[in-house]
Structure formats: structure tokens, C-alpha cells
Scaffold this motif. Structure first.
Motif, PDB file in Angstrom:
ATOM      1  N   GLY A   1      33.462  47.379  62.895  1.00 51.71           N
ATOM      2  CA  GLY A   1      31.926  47.277  62.536  1.00 51.71           C
ATOM      3  C   GLY A   1      32.022  46.767  61.122  1.00 51.71           C
ATOM      4  N   PHE A   2      32.683  47.062  60.362  1.00 55.49           N
ATOM      5  CA  PHE A   2      32.922  46.440  58.881  1.00 55.49           C
ATOM      6  C   PHE A   2      33.019  45.077  58.834  1.00 55.49           C
ATOM      7  N   VAL A   3      34.015  44.571  59.711  1.00 51.43           N
ATOM      8  CA  VAL A   3      34.438  43.016  59.937  1.00 51.43           C
ATOM      9  C   VAL A   3      33.156  42.348  60.470  1.00 51.43           C
ATOM     10  N   ALA A   4      32.415  42.952  61.303  1.00 52.56           N
ATOM     11  CA  ALA A   4      31.242  42.072  62.012  1.00 52.56           C
ATOM     12  C   ALA A   4      30.132  42.136  60.834  1.00 52.56           C
ATOM     13  N   VAL A   5      29.941  43.242  60.030  1.00 52.17           N
ATOM     14  CA  VAL A   5      28.742  43.116  58.866  1.00 52.17           C
ATOM     15  C   VAL A   5      29.424  42.126  57.789  1.00 52.17           C
ATOM     16  N   HIS A   6      30.736  42.260  57.650  1.00 51.23           N
ATOM     17  CA  HIS A   6      31.355  41.366  56.443  1.00 51.23           C
ATOM     18  C   HIS A   6      31.504  39.885  56.795  1.00 51.23           C
ATOM     19  N   LEU A   7      31.589  39.631  57.903  1.00 55.38           N
ATOM     20  CA  LEU A   7      31.398  38.026  58.636  1.00 55.38           C
ATOM     21  C   LEU A   7      29.839  37.833  58.296  1.00 55.38           C
ATOM     22  N   ALA A   8      29.239  38.490  58.666  1.00 56.56           N
ATOM     23  CA  ALA A   8      27.708  38.349  58.969  1.00 56.56           C
ATOM     24  C   ALA A   8      27.296  37.862  57.299  1.00 56.56           C
ATOM     25  N   LEU A   9      27.684  38.573  56.310  1.00 55.13           N
ATOM     26  CA  LEU A   9      27.571  38.272  55.113  1.00 55.13           C
ATOM     27  C   LEU A   9      27.796  37.065  54.429  1.00 55.13           C
ATOM     28  N   VAL A  10      29.224  36.734  54.994  1.00 56.19           N
ATOM     29  CA  VAL A  10      29.613  35.558  54.509  1.00 56.19           C
ATOM     30  C   VAL A  10      28.995  34.296  55.294  1.00 56.19           C
ATOM     31  N   VAL A  11      28.332  34.462  56.563  1.00 59.33           N
ATOM     32  CA  VAL A  11      27.427  33.431  57.083  1.00 59.33           C
ATOM     33  C   VAL A  11      26.290  33.450  56.104  1.00 59.33           C
ATOM     34  N   ALA A  12      25.694  34.460  55.794  1.00 59.99           N
ATOM     35  CA  ALA A  12      24.420  34.559  55.008  1.00 59.99           C
ATOM     36  C   ALA A  12      24.513  33.722  53.773  1.00 59.99           C
ATOM     37  N   VAL A  13      25.949  34.075  53.027  1.00 61.32           N
ATOM     38  CA  VAL A  13      26.014  33.402  51.974  1.00 61.32           C
ATOM     39  C   VAL A  13      27.462  32.698  51.943  1.00 61.32           C
ATOM     40  N   PRO A  14      27.438  31.435  52.432  1.00 62.08           N
ATOM     41  CA  PRO A  14      28.837  30.741  53.131  1.00 62.08           C
ATOM     42  C   PRO A  14      29.539  30.235  51.588  1.00 62.08           C
ATOM     43  N   SER A  15      28.775  30.248  50.488  1.00 65.20           N
ATOM     44  CA  SER A  15      29.421  29.741  49.441  1.00 65.20           C
ATOM     45  C   SER A  15      30.326  30.702  48.701  1.00 65.20           C
ATOM     46  N   THR A  16      30.677  31.900  49.282  1.00 62.74           N
ATOM     47  CA  THR A  16      31.492  33.068  48.800  1.00 62.74           C
ATOM     48  C   THR A  16      32.642  32.564  49.670  1.00 62.74           C
ATOM     49  N   LEU A  17      32.895  31.704  50.402  1.00 66.34           N
ATOM     50  CA  LEU A  17      34.142  31.752  51.076  1.00 66.34           C
ATOM     51  C   LEU A  17      35.193  30.889  50.713  1.00 66.34           C
ATOM     52  N   LEU A  18      34.575  29.658  50.221  1.00 65.25           N
ATOM     53  CA  LEU A  18      35.634  28.749  49.620  1.00 65.25           C
ATOM     54  C   LEU A  18      36.319  29.455  48.271  1.00 65.25           C
ATOM     55  N   PRO A  19      35.542  30.105  47.482  1.00 60.54           N
ATOM     56  CA  PRO A  19      36.454  30.741  46.221  1.00 60.54           C
ATOM     57  C   PRO A  19      37.466  31.786  46.661  1.00 60.54           C
ATOM     58  N   MET A  20      37.525  32.310  48.165  1.00 60.95           N
ATOM     59  CA  MET A  20      38.476  33.456  48.505  1.00 60.95           C
ATOM     60  C   MET A  20      39.594  32.793  48.820  1.00 60.95           C
ATOM     61  N   PHE A  21      39.829  31.211  49.164  1.00 61.68           N
ATOM     62  CA  PHE A  21      40.777  30.473  49.279  1.00 61.68           C
ATOM     63  C   PHE A  21      41.335  29.770  47.866  1.00 61.68           C
ATOM     64  N   THR A  22      40.506  29.134  47.058  1.00 55.49           N
ATOM     65  CA  THR A  22      40.642  28.471  46.005  1.00 55.49           C
ATOM     66  C   THR A  22      40.721  29.594  44.718  1.00 55.49           C
ATOM     67  N   GLY A  23      40.307  30.638  44.803  1.00 60.19           N
ATOM     68  CA  GLY A  23      40.172  31.705  43.597  1.00 60.19           C
ATOM     69  C   GLY A  23      39.150  31.250  42.467  1.00 60.19           C
ATOM     70  N   ARG A  24      38.508  30.005  42.647  1.00 62.42           N
ATOM     71  CA  ARG A  24      37.763  29.510  41.470  1.00 62.42           C
ATOM     72  C   ARG A  24      36.289  29.463  41.991  1.00 62.42           C
ATOM     73  N   ALA A  25      35.319  29.492  41.189  1.00 59.33           N
ATOM     74  CA  ALA A  25      33.790  29.439  41.262  1.00 59.33           C
ATOM     75  C   ALA A  25      33.205  28.814  40.177  1.00 59.33           C
ATOM     76  N   ARG A  26      32.236  28.111  40.207  1.00 62.77           N
ATOM     77  CA  ARG A  26      31.341  27.656  39.087  1.00 62.77           C
ATOM     78  C   ARG A  26      30.594  28.748  38.452  1.00 62.77           C
ATOM     79  N   ARG A  27      30.568  28.545  37.072  1.00 65.22           N
ATOM     80  CA  ARG A  27      29.764  29.372  36.354  1.00 65.22           C
ATOM     81  C   ARG A  27      28.578  28.934  35.723  1.00 65.22           C
ATOM     82  N   GLY A  28      27.524  29.612  35.709  1.00 66.33           N
ATOM     83  CA  GLY A  28      26.329  29.079  34.989  1.00 66.33           C
ATOM     84  C   GLY A  28      26.338  28.972  33.669  1.00 66.33           C
ATOM     85  N   HIS A  29      25.151  28.478  32.976  1.00 66.61           N
ATOM     86  CA  HIS A  29      25.382  28.146  31.417  1.00 66.61           C
ATOM     87  C   HIS A  29      25.518  29.447  30.726  1.00 66.61           C
TER      88      HIS A  29
END
Ligand code: HEM
Length: 214
Positions: free
Chosen positions: A180-208
Motif C-alpha cells: 500500500g505504501f509503495v502504491a501511494v509512493h509511486l502515485a506521489l512520484v507520478v504527481a511530482v515527477p521532478s523528484t525522480l531524477l534527483p533520487m538517481f543523481t543526488g542533485r537538484a537545482r536550488r532557487g535564489h
């Protein structure tokens, strides 16, 4: 100390290597455990249904048991590394605490209205609650699994669950909670797909203002 270049400062590490590596090993090991576990369940169902063959691995009962135990060693060794890292570096304390039901309800409401901002590396209250819950479910699924694997040698553990039959039910329910956790977890990744790449690369862009952008 040299000041980071503006470009480097804007692509900060949000997920350390240890978290990324253990996360993806865990996702692989969990998938093997669940799919082989479903095949083992099918050989003697607890409830009035069976899992479809395409959702299982192992081919036959002996094969599925071999998969289940092979993945178990990987899952447990990896979990010990992740827990050791999380406690030693205060990763859990910094990212999963504080927990508050009120904040989780507020963030769940915002998420349902698609108004919850996301900052990579900073988990919202719903995520924190879910991550802590799945870690506890992980402990429960391993403990109940050990109890039904070695009910004679680990009689005290089986006894803690109220016997072999109850431990088997607890094992199934903990698995269901994790799925059940994984189903919701994956739905959240689909809702905010920009979270996925940083989970591979480790890096994300920061704002000003130093805030990471989703
Ligand atoms: C293919 C399957 C999976 C995908 C695509 C996925 C994706 C992700 C992503 C993108 C994040 C970062 C979220 C963010 O930055 O807001 C994350 C974190 C996390 N995921 Fe997954 N995940 C998967 C499977 C799993 C499984 C099976 C579990 C556990 C049963 C799990 C547990 C976690 C936990 C505990 C974190 C927080 C890690 C930390 O910071 O310590 N994930 N996942």
C-alpha cells in the motif's frame, strides 16, 4: 574556503549516495520478496484468493522459496546499512522528524488540492509519516518472517506474535501495508515527477534564496 560557483551552488546534493544506493537496492529486494512471497502464499492461501501467476517469481514453490531467502539476505544487509547510516549521520532525525498528525493532515489536504509545494531533499509531513511507517512495517515484516521461518528455534519470537498462525497473518498484513505504501509512493512520484531524477543523481537545482525547486 573557496566560494562555490553560482552554478554549483544551484545544484546541491539533496540525496546522499548512501541513501540513493540503499533506496534502489531496497526497491529491487522488496520487489523480489513480495513477488516470491505471493507465490509461496499461493501454495497454501490464508484467505479466499490467490495472486495471479504473472505477479509472482520462482516458477514453482521450491524456486519461489529460494528467491524469497536470497532476496531476504540482500534486503536485511541493505536495511542494516541504511539504518546504521540514518542513525549515525542523524539523517532520520533531520529529515523524518518532527512527526505530527496535524501537519500530516494539513499537508494531505494541500496535496489533494494540488497546492503542496515540493522542495527536493525536504520531505513534507505526509512523506515523513509514511517513511517512518514503512520503516516500522519493514521491522515487523522481517520479525514475523523470522518467526514463521524458525518457529522452533525462535519460539520466543513466534510466542511474541501469539504463535505461528498469527505470525503468518501479521507477516501478510505487514506485506500488504508495504505494498500500500509503495502504491501511494509511486502515485506521489507520478504527481511530482521532478523528484525522480534527483533520487538517481543526488542533485537538484536550488532557487535564489537557497530553496530547492521542485
Ligand atoms: C520503483 C520504485 C520506487 C520509486 C520510483 C521510488 C522513488 C522515490 C523517490 C523519487 C524518492 C524521493 C522523494 C522526494 O525527494 O520527495 C524516494 C524516497 C524514499 N523511498 Fe522510494 N521509490 C521506490 C520504491 C520504494 C520502496 C519499495 C520503498 C520501501 C518499501 C521506498 C522507500 C522510500 C523511502 C524510505 C524514501 C526516503 C529515503 C530517505 O531520504 O532516507 N521506495 N523514493
Amino acid at each position: 574556503m573557496r566560494k562555490p560557483t553560482p552554478a554549483a551552488a544551484r545544484r546541491a546534493i539533496v540525496h546522499p549516495l548512501a541513501v540513493r544506493a540503499t533506496h534502489w537496492i531496497n526497491a529491487f529486494a522488496m520487489t523480489c520478496m513480495v513477488m516470491s512471497g505471493w507465490a509461496i502464499y499461493n501454495a497454501s492461501p490464508l484467505f479466499g484468493f490467490r495472486f495471479p501467476a504473472w505477479a509472482t517469481v520462482g516458477g514453482w514453490l521450491g524456486g519461489s522459496i529460494a528467491w524469497h531467502f536470497a532476496a531476504m539476505w540482500l534486503l536485511c544487509a541493505n536495511a542494516l546499512l541504511y539504518l546504521g547510516y540514518g542513525l549515525a549521520t542523524r539523517h532520520f532525525r533531520r529529515h523524518f522528524l518532527p512527526l505530527s498528525a496535524r501537519a500530516a493532515l494539513r499537508d494531505a489536504g494541500l496535496a489533494l488540492r494540488l497546492r503542496l509545494p515540493h522542495r527536493p531533499g525536504a520531505y513534507n509531513a505526509v512523506q515523513r509519516l509514511m517513511y517512518v511507517a514503512v520503516l516500522l512495517l519493514g521491522v515487523l515484516v522481517v520479525a514475523s518472517g523470522l518467526a514463521i521461518w524458525k518457529p522452533v528455534q525462535l519460539w520466543w519470537l513466534a510466542g511474541l506474535f501469539g504463535g505461528f498462525d498469527t505470525a503468518r497473518r501479521v507477516h501478510f498484513l505487514a506485506m500488504a501495508g508495504i505494498v500500500g505504501f509503495v502504491a501511494v509512493h509511486l502515485a506521489l512520484v507520478v504527481a511530482v515527477p521532478s523528484t525522480l531524477l534527483p533520487m538517481f543523481t543526488g542533485r537538484a537545482r536550488r532557487g535564489h534564496h537557497g530553496e530547492a525547486e521542485a
